[in-house]
Design an enzyme around this catalytic site. Structure first.
Site, mmCIF file in Angstrom:
data_model
loop_
_atom_site.group_PDB
_atom_site.id
_atom_site.type_symbol
_atom_site.label_atom_id
_atom_site.label_comp_id
_atom_site.label_asym_id
_atom_site.label_seq_id
_atom_site.Cartn_x
_atom_site.Cartn_y
_atom_site.Cartn_z
ATOM 1 N N HIS A 19 0.820 -1.359 0.231
ATOM 2 C CA HIS A 19 0.075 -0.018 -0.050
ATOM 3 C C HIS A 19 0.536 1.263 0.171
ATOM 4 O O HIS A 19 0.802 2.110 -0.698
ATOM 5 C CB HIS A 19 -1.074 0.136 1.158
ATOM 6 C CG HIS A 19 -1.790 1.349 1.483
ATOM 7 N ND1 HIS A 19 -3.042 1.119 0.808
ATOM 8 C CD2 HIS A 19 -1.612 2.440 1.910
ATOM 9 C CE1 HIS A 19 -3.622 2.477 1.119
ATOM 10 N NE2 HIS A 19 -2.579 3.090 1.755
ATOM 11 N N GLU A 20 1.743 1.504 1.006
ATOM 12 C CA GLU A 20 2.716 2.619 0.933
ATOM 13 C C GLU A 20 3.603 2.493 -0.232
ATOM 14 O O GLU A 20 4.024 3.726 -0.646
ATOM 15 C CB GLU A 20 3.544 2.308 2.364
ATOM 16 C CG GLU A 20 2.650 2.377 3.519
ATOM 17 C CD GLU A 20 1.707 3.827 3.527
ATOM 18 O OE1 GLU A 20 2.102 4.661 3.226
ATOM 19 O OE2 GLU A 20 0.559 3.433 4.271
ATOM 20 N N HIS A 23 2.034 4.572 -2.845
ATOM 21 C CA HIS A 23 2.153 5.974 -2.552
ATOM 22 C C HIS A 23 3.572 6.138 -3.103
ATOM 23 O O HIS A 23 3.868 7.333 -3.799
ATOM 24 C CB HIS A 23 1.820 6.331 -1.235
ATOM 25 C CG HIS A 23 0.579 6.388 -0.889
ATOM 26 N ND1 HIS A 23 -0.572 6.718 -1.761
ATOM 27 C CD2 HIS A 23 -0.022 5.511 0.358
ATOM 28 C CE1 HIS A 23 -1.723 6.212 -0.963
ATOM 29 N NE2 HIS A 23 -1.373 5.678 -0.078
#
Length: 361
Positions: A19-20, A23
């Site tokens: 997820h990170e 980003h």
């Protein structure tokens, strides 16, 4: 068993990491500086600095973050951010991509995990009845071989996972079933299903029919991977709607503490067959969790990625960003509420593990 729990925790951390990473790499591609890339929240356990970024591991495995300058439109001193590599000074479409890619990467990971599980099967389950077991309640109610399920109590059935989910939620004493038979839609009302009593005293639905298999090919594997992942997404939304309407209570919500118990129970059940079955059970749970993480993070709630996307949309409509002080106050309030909710869920998990009943009774 300890090894299986470690595998589960690592897979859970993988869902946070990817997820990170969504980003992070999107921000880097857009030439946005990332000050810190962290897995976990709370006190820092370890870190290494490379380039412009601090890579951190923190104590609480409940999330992570990518800290970028100018996320709230201000620099560290509270002044308007003028750094050309700050988040707020990039075009809206780039900021949108950075925000949405975390959730999309979770859904992509869910697709990969689903493909791993389905790739081990010799054939796939359809939603068309092939035969009935003896003393079948559904056959007595009017279902026939060749019937293709289309809806259970109004919940659209497109895959076998939809079918299982809808039947699990249904009142077994009165179910409305819609099928397609010879091209015609047939509705059966007030169908009573066979049930069994679980160890906790609850009634569970017992399926009394079999479905036709779908031949496994590269194409059907790809199709099944996509449709089953969409099915999980739909289940997430249905579950969220159930929380809002009161159909599900706090006792039905599980946090990181309860996750360890779920992984342990699933691993134990799988070990009764084989070590691979135990691992597959854990992979399935993590697949559901990572899809949940992706979907929930994209909800338009301040303090989540979806809330930041909402602020970005408002900025595009107003052609002017929200006052940073107001935006920060709103996000802080929702973040505090989120943390309180997570603490409540954690306490409920502990109570459920120790007494068998969470805060929801």
């Amino acid at each position: 068993m300890i090894l299986l729990i470690i595998i589960g925790v690592l897979l859970f951390c993988l869902s946070i990491l990817i997820h990170e990473a969504g980003h992070f790499f999107t921000a880097k591609a857009c030439k946005i500086r990332v000050d810190e890339f962290s897995i976990g929240m709370g006190p820092r356990l370890a870190h290494v600095h490379k380039g412009d970024t601090d890579y951190s591991l923190r104590a609480l495995p409940i999330g992570g973050f990518c800290a970028m300058p100018g996320e709230d439109g201000q620099d560290e001193n509270g002044n308007p951010c003028v750094d050309p590599h700050a988040f707020c000074n990039k075009p809206k479409w780039q900021r949108f991509l950075v925000l949405i890619m975390g959730g999309l990467m979770n859904i992509l990971l869910g697709l990969v995990l689903m493909a791993i599980l389905l790739g081990q099967e010799t054939a796939f389950a359809s939603t068309t009845i092939s035969k009935f077991s003896s003393h079948s309640a559904t056959q007595s109610a009017g279902l026939q071989v060749g019937d293709h399920f289309t809806s259970i109590n109004g919940y659209k059935v497109r895959t076998d996972k939809d079918l299982m989910f809808a039947l699990a939620l249904a009142n077994p004493n009165s179910v409305e079933i819609q099928v397609k038979r010879a091209g015609k839609a047939i509705t059966l009302s007030n169908v009573k299903l066979n049930t069994a009593t679980a160890s906790n005293g609850k009634q569970t639905t017992q399926l009394d029919f079999y479905v036709q298999p779908i031949k496994k090919t590269p194409l059907t594997l790809l199709q099944k991977t996509f449709t089953d992942t969409v099915s999980v997404v739909r289940q997430v939304w249905a579950s969220l709607a159930g929380l809002v309407t009161g159909r599900f209570g706090l006792n039905d919500v599980t946090g990181p503490v309860g996750l360890v118990q779920v992984i342990s129970e699933s691993a134990s059940a799988g070990l009764q067959q084989s070590f691979l079955s135990a691992v597959n059970n854990i992979i399935y749970i993590i697949m559901i969790i990572t899809v949940n993480l992706g979907i929930i993070n994209l909800l338009p709630i301040p303090a989540l990625d979806g809330g930041k996307i909402l602020f970005l949309i408002i900025e595009a409509i107003r052609r002017n960003p929200l006052n940073p002080k107001y935006a920060a106050a709103i996000e802080s309030a929702f973040f505090a509420a989120l943390m309180i909710f997570m603490v409540i869920v954690a306490v409920s998990d502990v109570m459920r593990i120790s007494t068998g009943h969470g805060l929801g009774g």
